[in-house]
Scaffold this motif. Sequence first.
Motif, PDB file in Angstrom:
ATOM      1  N   PHE A 164      -2.414   5.508 -43.494  1.00 47.60           N
ATOM      2  CA  PHE A 164      -1.435   5.936 -44.491  1.00 47.60           C
ATOM      3  C   PHE A 164      -0.035   5.487 -44.098  1.00 47.60           C
ATOM      4  N   ASN A 165       0.301   5.602 -42.822  1.00 48.48           N
ATOM      5  CA  ASN A 165       1.613   5.162 -42.346  1.00 48.48           C
ATOM      6  C   ASN A 165       1.787   3.661 -42.570  1.00 48.48           C
ATOM      7  N   LYS A 166       0.723   2.908 -42.336  1.00 45.67           N
ATOM      8  CA  LYS A 166       0.783   1.451 -42.545  1.00 45.67           C
ATOM      9  C   LYS A 166       1.022   1.126 -44.016  1.00 45.67           C
ATOM     10  N   ILE A 167       0.328   1.843 -44.913  1.00 47.02           N
ATOM     11  CA  ILE A 167       0.481   1.598 -46.351  1.00 47.02           C
ATOM     12  C   ILE A 167       1.881   1.977 -46.805  1.00 47.02           C
ATOM     13  N   GLU A 168       2.375   3.143 -46.378  1.00 47.95           N
ATOM     14  CA  GLU A 168       3.701   3.596 -46.790  1.00 47.95           C
ATOM     15  C   GLU A 168       4.807   2.686 -46.269  1.00 47.95           C
ATOM     16  N   PRO A 207      -0.335  13.027 -50.274  1.00 54.53           N
ATOM     17  CA  PRO A 207      -0.721  12.950 -48.862  1.00 54.53           C
ATOM     18  C   PRO A 207      -0.749  14.324 -48.210  1.00 54.53           C
ATOM     19  N   PHE A 208      -1.719  14.510 -47.339  1.00 55.15           N
ATOM     20  CA  PHE A 208      -1.891  15.751 -46.561  1.00 55.15           C
ATOM     21  C   PHE A 208      -2.126  16.956 -47.485  1.00 55.15           C
ATOM     22  N   GLY A 224      -6.729  15.338 -45.876  1.00 55.80           N
ATOM     23  CA  GLY A 224      -6.188  15.217 -47.227  1.00 55.80           C
ATOM     24  C   GLY A 224      -5.528  13.875 -47.469  1.00 55.80           C
ATOM     25  N   LEU A 225      -5.871  12.869 -46.659  1.00 53.41           N
ATOM     26  CA  LEU A 225      -5.260  11.548 -46.805  1.00 53.41           C
ATOM     27  C   LEU A 225      -6.170  10.535 -47.483  1.00 53.41           C
ATOM     28  N   GLY A 226      -7.464  10.825 -47.552  1.00 55.30           N
ATOM     29  CA  GLY A 226      -8.419   9.839 -48.057  1.00 55.30           C
ATOM     30  C   GLY A 226      -8.085   9.333 -49.448  1.00 55.30           C
TER      31      GLY A 226
END
Length: 558
Positions: A242-246, A359-360, A375-377
């Motif tokens: 998620f961090n990579k995508i954001e 997210p989350f 809750g990130l999927g």
Amino acid sequence: MLMLLISVNSKEQPGITLISAALLLSVVSMFKYLTHKADWAGISHWLLIIGTLITLGNIFVILQDVNMMTVQIIILIIIFSFYMLGYRWGIAYSLANLLPTLGFLLLQHETSYIIDFKPEKFDQSTIIICVFANFILTIFVIGHFYNAFIANIRQLKSVSDEQAQLNRKLELAMQKAEKSTHAKSEFLSTMSHEIRTPLNAVIGMTNLLLMNNPRGDQKENLDILKFSAGNLLSIVNDVLDFNKIESGKVAFENIRIDLPELLNNICGGFIIKAEEKGLLFKLDVDSRLKNKVFFGDPTRITQIIFNLVSNAIKFTQQGNVWVRATCVEDRHNTSTVLFSVKDTGIGIAQNNLEAIFEPFAQENITVTRQYGGTGLGLAIVKRLLELQGLQLNVNSKPGVGSEFSFQMEFDVSTEVIEPVEAPKPLPDANDLSYLQVLIAEDNIVNVMLMKKLLSKWKITPTIAENGALAVQKLQYGNFDIVLMDLQMPVMDGFEAAREIRKLVDPKKANTPIIALTASALFDIQEQVYESGMNNYVSKPFKPEDLFEKMQALVSIAS
């Protein structure tokens, strides 16, 4: 205006007196109207129309001449029209005054302009009053223009200074944001490394114990241990993905894909999970998708389908899970495929459909407590699709189930996939005793794990505690492959790989190197290849992945 009226009236000039009286009355009336109703545009139009009519009346009837006062009045009308009504009306009133005046001058020059009205003349006192009044008005207008000009310059400078100050603040804010983003990425990378390193040992040791044919009760405990460690690894991976995508660090590939085979590989591992929960799992791939070469990003497709199927199984206690890939449009060189994942799980309330993509976040706290997860999927799935201009559709009903679907267009090659004959298995495929392996690793637990793992393949490795020792051992010894940790004291794995590639002996300089990394930096793959290494595996890794990569690189080198 009153002085002018008194002056011309005393000289018995009826035409000029009438015009002066009409002008005075108009000015007083418009002033009273302006104080009653602030219709500035209307008053301006009336004032300029009256001024234009008086000017033309003086030129063509009363005076039958263009004198200095007439020129002054025309100049004042032009200035006032632009000043009060803007560019468009300024041009209109300017032309309405200038064109007839120029026409009169040309007519007067070419012929004798004679009408049945005796022209009147201003006496000296009237001329003085008019000139004085016109100059006063001109000074007043120019003074206003000057003050407005200076005020605009000052305001522009003030705005420019404020803008420069805002730009400086924005630049500082951007620098802080960049530092914050970089610090967050570094923090996540460091934490990932710190978490993955012990996880590597936990999962690795669990795999080793499972490979030793444990008793039934031991196998049950090891399976629980492996499952829990896998869940922890999944949470870490979700946060990092998620961090990579954001951060906008996601790049999409466009490589060859055998879509049915990819879907079979993705869903293969889920069949066992579904059976363990007593669920019927079915994968349905459209026959039109078979024997075709698609082009896309298999990694991202895997990530999207994996998250959707994982959620479907997790939130379904009984019933079925279906995964379908249907060709909805098939053209010569492109195909549109509808992917859908459907379950008979707990479902989602209509008013919570938006929340599940945050997210989350999950539908509610009860779901989080009962089923767990970050809750990130779905947030990852939604953003990956949005980055490709695609939309995730949801159809769900509480207690009945959910269906997630999306359409994706693929470029399609005209060539047909021919079935490939499987290679014949080598005798004693797990025997790699002929390999001389050098391991560069500073972590004692990981060294012990690697030794135990490689012993399963009958390999006795040589250990180097840092990158400098790895270069030295390779320089004076003979090795078939190097397993290189990246974060080590004295000399890290990247520098060690570069030094190895500089060795004089070409055989040693070209020794295959596999990076072993627990890092999660976005550009880790690029850094690995840039430093001269041949491949990498991320800790914790599956033993079969490392085995396959070692075998492939050694066979190429030989």
